[in-house]
Design an enzyme around this catalytic site. Structure first.
Site, PDB file in Angstrom:
ATOM      1  N   TRP A   1      71.857 163.518 -10.896  1.00 24.41           N
ATOM      2  CA  TRP A   1      71.537 162.065 -11.463  1.00 24.41           C
ATOM      3  C   TRP A   1      71.929 162.184 -12.632  1.00 24.41           C
ATOM      4  CZ3 TRP A   1      66.746 160.780 -10.908  1.00 24.41           C
ATOM      5  CH2 TRP A   1      65.712 161.249 -10.962  1.00 24.41           C
TER       6      TRP A   1
ATOM      7  N   ASP B   1      72.527 161.870 -21.225  1.00 23.61           N
ATOM      8  CA  ASP B   1      71.332 161.848 -20.832  1.00 23.61           C
ATOM      9  C   ASP B   1      70.307 162.935 -21.039  1.00 23.61           C
ATOM     10  OD1 ASP B   1      68.986 162.088 -19.068  1.00 23.61           O
ATOM     11  OD2 ASP B   1      69.600 161.267 -17.091  1.00 23.61           O
TER      12      ASP B   1
ATOM     13  N   LYS C   1      58.772 164.961 -18.707  1.00 23.97           N
ATOM     14  CA  LYS C   1      59.157 165.483 -18.707  1.00 23.97           C
ATOM     15  C   LYS C   1      59.655 166.735 -19.967  1.00 23.97           C
ATOM     16  CE  LYS C   1      62.295 165.086 -14.711  1.00 23.97           C
ATOM     17  NZ  LYS C   1      63.600 163.766 -14.775  1.00 23.97           N
TER      18      LYS C   1
HETATM   19  C1  LIG Z   1      63.733 163.164 -14.188  1.00 21.74           C
HETATM   20  C2  LIG Z   1      65.039 162.924 -14.533  1.00 21.74           C
HETATM   21  C3  LIG Z   1      65.831 160.953 -14.490  1.00 21.74           C
HETATM   22  C4  LIG Z   1      65.126 160.692 -13.999  1.00 21.74           C
HETATM   23  O1  LIG Z   1      64.435 159.810 -14.678  1.00 21.74           O
HETATM   24  P1  LIG Z   1      63.227 158.371 -14.110  1.00 21.74           P
HETATM   25  O2  LIG Z   1      62.429 158.665 -15.896  1.00 21.74           O
HETATM   26  O3  LIG Z   1      62.076 158.945 -12.902  1.00 21.74           O
HETATM   27  O4  LIG Z   1      63.765 157.200 -14.099  1.00 21.74           O
HETATM   28  C5  LIG Z   1      66.799 161.362 -15.654  1.00 21.74           C
HETATM   29  N1  LIG Z   1      67.926 162.064 -15.328  1.00 21.74           N
HETATM   30  C6  LIG Z   1      67.986 163.498 -15.477  1.00 21.74           C
HETATM   31  C7  LIG Z   1      68.448 164.236 -16.325  1.00 21.74           C
HETATM   32  C8  LIG Z   1      66.333 163.754 -15.063  1.00 21.74           C
HETATM   33  O5  LIG Z   1      65.874 165.326 -15.632  1.00 21.74           O
END
Ligand SMILES: *Cc1c(COP(=O)(O)O)cnc(C)c1O
Length: 360
Positions: A99, A166, A190
């Site tokens: 990511w 993030d 999540k």
């Molecule tokens: C799942 C995830 C993403 C991607 O998220 P989307 O909403 O599907 O674009 C980005 N960063 C992390 C750390 C993730 O776990």
């Protein structure tokens, strides 16, 4: 049979949040009309948006000088919204997983990107240390929890430049010192809701700092301006995922807030890591001090590799769902987000013990 949901995302939600959302689809706020059929300009909805923002502020202690937004597009869209809004000359990134790497790729469309450190050399099983954050960077971007590899940055780091995180997969799992960050974002699916809504927390003075001409929807200022009713309603917001997020945070609050979640999360992760370390059939994949409280990755112990498919079937028979590891790590991954009950982790631990005993 009872199912134990260890999916990595989308994933388990609090039962009460799901039930309240089903009810709202039938009848939103006593209006006699369902949530999916009302206008987002109805007063009842505006109240939900305002209360949701207040829940975020209360649960995480977000000060007034930060804006809180609820947007579409997922964290992946933020990978380019962040540099579009904040990158003027150069940005620094810590590459702790796929990511993070994807975020780096998007930032390169907007300027110079320095990857200050990467743990790719060991398949992202650790969090790099001892790197230098360049003082001339517009911001430093980190991924606090690496969902695929089960590693996590456990503290709010000190950064000489604006810190951007993030936090898709560990937001609300522990208290966060918001003031150390210029910006925090993530997909909801999540820890705080279903897919379809993205949270963005940004210090207002950073808006416009890239000095770039931006498309209306890319510009964060659009989503907190008067045209958005100060409240992420410039265009139609994803009302259903937002409502489920609202119910999810009400549940976090009822349970005792983020401090309490953190306590429960440490307990759950402790139970599972203790079993992985004790059980002769399994080993963890992440470096111990980097172990994530949210995603617990493990593989068969050396010499036991041949049992992998057998354990998968064994666990499935006992109701375990979503424990297959990501293809880039293999083995198993149990995601034990906020909404995953302690009893589910205990059931997985019991299943691992039973499997070991069956091999003696
Ligand atoms: C799942 C995830 C993403 C991607 O998220 P989307 O909403 O599907 O674009 C980005 N960063 C992390 C750390 C993730 O776990």
């Amino acid at each position: 049979m009872k199912k134990y949901n260890f999916n990595a995302g989308p994933c388990v939600l609090p039962r009460e949040a799901v039930e309240a959302s089903i009810e709202a689809i039938r009848d939103f706020d006593g209006t006699g009309i369902g949530l999916l059929e009302i206008s987002h300009r109805t007063p009842g909805w505006e109240r939900v948006m305002a209360e949701l923002e207040q829940l975020w502020r209360d649960l995480l202690g977000i000060p007034e000088e930060y804006a809180v937004m609820f947007l579409g597009g997922g964290a992946s869209t933020q990978f380019f919204h962040v540099p579009a809004n904040l990158l003027k000359n150069k940005a620094a990134y810590l590459q702790t997983g796929v990511w993070a790497k994807k975020a780096v790729k998007e930032a390169k469309f907007y300027g110079d990107v320095e990857v200050v450190a990467s743990s790719e050399d060991k398949n992202y099983t650790y969090i790099p240390k001892g790197y230098t954050i360049p003082a001339d960077a517009d911001y430093f971007h980190i991924t606090t929890n690496n969902t695929i590899y089960g590693t996590e940055i456990h503290e709010d780091i000190d950064s000489p430049v604006t810190l951007v995180a993030d936090m898709s997969s560990d937001i609300m799992s522990r208290p966060v010192d918001i003031k150390k960050y210029g910006m925090i974002y993530g997909g909801a699916q999540k820890n705080v809701g279903p897919a379809g809504v993205t949270f963005v927390i940004v210090r207002k003075d950073l808006l416009g700092s890239s000095e770039r001409k931006l498309q209306t929807m890319v510009n964060y200022a659009t989503h907190i301006g008067a045209e958005a009713r100060d409240n992420s309603m410039f265009n139609t917001p994803p009302v259903f995922p937002i409502f489920v997020m609202y119910q999810t945070l009400l549940w976090v609050k009822r349970l005792g807030g983020v401090e309490k979640m953190y306590e429960i999360n440490k307990k759950k992760a402790g139970l599972l890591y203790d079993e992985i370390d004790r059980n002769s059939m399994f080993v963890g994949t992440a470096e111990k001090e980097a172990r994530s409280l949210m995603n617990v990755c493990f593989v068969m112990a050396p010499g036991k590799e041949a049992f992998e498919a057998e354990f998968m079937a064994f666990a499935k028979e006992r109701g375990m769902v979503g424990i297959k590891g990501h293809r880039s790590v293999g083995g198993f991954r149990a995601s034990i987000y906020n909404a995953c009950p302690v009893e589910d982790v205990e059931a997985l631990v019991a299943c691992m013990k039973e499997f070991e005993a069956s091999k003696k």
